[in-house]
Write a protein that holds these residues in place. Structure first.
Motif, PDB file in Angstrom:
ATOM      1  N   GLN A  93       0.833  -1.192   0.000  1.00  0.00           N
ATOM      2  CA  GLN A  93       0.000   0.000   0.000  1.00  0.00           C
ATOM      3  C   GLN A  93       0.872   1.247   0.000  1.00  0.00           C
ATOM      4  O   GLN A  93       1.897   1.300   0.666  1.00  0.00           O
ATOM      5  N   ASN A 139      -4.504   6.549  -2.171  1.00  0.00           N
ATOM      6  CA  ASN A 139      -4.217   5.272  -1.526  1.00  0.00           C
ATOM      7  C   ASN A 139      -4.196   4.226  -2.629  1.00  0.00           C
ATOM      8  O   ASN A 139      -5.206   4.005  -3.296  1.00  0.00           O
ATOM      9  N   VAL A 182      -7.553   4.799  -4.693  1.00  0.00           N
ATOM     10  CA  VAL A 182      -8.527   5.771  -4.205  1.00  0.00           C
ATOM     11  C   VAL A 182      -7.857   7.138  -4.269  1.00  0.00           C
ATOM     12  O   VAL A 182      -6.824   7.361  -3.626  1.00  0.00           O
ATOM     13  N   ARG A 186     -10.697   0.482  -9.750  1.00  0.00           N
ATOM     14  CA  ARG A 186     -10.186  -0.886  -9.617  1.00  0.00           C
ATOM     15  C   ARG A 186      -9.678  -1.382 -10.963  1.00  0.00           C
ATOM     16  O   ARG A 186     -10.244  -1.050 -12.000  1.00  0.00           O
ATOM     17  N   ARG A 213     -12.455   8.997  -4.643  1.00  0.00           N
ATOM     18  CA  ARG A 213     -12.959   8.225  -5.801  1.00  0.00           C
ATOM     19  C   ARG A 213     -12.172   6.927  -5.914  1.00  0.00           C
ATOM     20  O   ARG A 213     -10.941   6.942  -5.897  1.00  0.00           O
ATOM     21  N   THR A 214     -12.871   5.802  -6.079  1.00  0.00           N
ATOM     22  CA  THR A 214     -12.236   4.491  -6.130  1.00  0.00           C
ATOM     23  C   THR A 214     -12.195   3.967  -7.561  1.00  0.00           C
ATOM     24  O   THR A 214     -13.186   4.013  -8.280  1.00  0.00           O
ATOM     25  N   GLU A 264      -6.275  -1.441  -6.478  1.00  0.00           N
ATOM     26  CA  GLU A 264      -7.349  -0.524  -6.106  1.00  0.00           C
ATOM     27  C   GLU A 264      -6.691   0.807  -5.788  1.00  0.00           C
ATOM     28  O   GLU A 264      -5.762   0.870  -4.989  1.00  0.00           O
TER      29      GLU A 264
END
Length: 170
Positions: A29, A40, A64, A71, A68-69, A62
């Motif tokens: 991460q 992130n 963010v 994938r 807003r996310t 993923e």
């Protein structure tokens, strides 16, 4: 020096230095602020299939950005092929009999292995959408007719390869 970060979304582009990596339960991460925006990035070591091409990738991603996310997939698909020999269990639905047929993908675009009776060498090209295998060169040993037929089917099959996949069992 930090790792470069480039994220391009449907209506968003973010470029800068990625925040330092942390590992949580095997997931890499990167969380922090890049060019004034919170980000992130989570990269999990799980095979992910690109929804457009069907090509497998080694990471599930993923991202963010400012809440807003997004994938998708990440990593180089070639890493799924390289690093050890693959053993063919069947050729077009027919089980391999009394021998091994193998594929050993090199990071240099070379492919080598055993074709049942003889060793072979060739090249491969992996793009974001396909896998192609070049013409093969083999040693010239003679084996039992059934193994020679199996070898011919294996080498013919290699010439028809258009893509690859990795199932849930690896």
């Amino acid at each position: 020096l930090g790792t470069a970060l480039l994220f391009v979304g449907p209506d968003l582009r973010l470029e800068g230095t990625a925040p330092p990596a942390q590992f949580v339960d095997g997931v890499r991460q990167h969380a922090g602020i890049v060019n004034g925006r919170s980000i992130n990035v989570a990269l999990a070591p799980r095979v992910c299939r690109d929804t457009m091409s069907g090509m497998p990738h080694p990471l599930t991603a993923e991202v963010v950005v400012s809440g807003r996310t997004f994938r998708g997939c990440g990593g180089d698909p070639e890493t799924l092929l390289t690093g050890g020999a693959w053993v063919a269990e069947d050729i077009g639905g027919t089980l391999i009999d009394r021998s091994r047929a193998t594929l050993d993908f090199g990071v240099d675009g070379r492919l080598a292995g055993r074709a049942s009776c003889n060793a072979y060498t060739t090249t491969y090209k992996l793009t974001g959408e396909s896998l192609t295998i070049g013409a093969t060169a083999t040693t010239m040993m003679s084996c039992a007719p059934s193994l020679m037929d199996q070898e011919r089917r294996f080498l013919d099959f290699l010439q028809r390869v258009q893509r690859f996949d990795i199932d849930n069992t690896g």
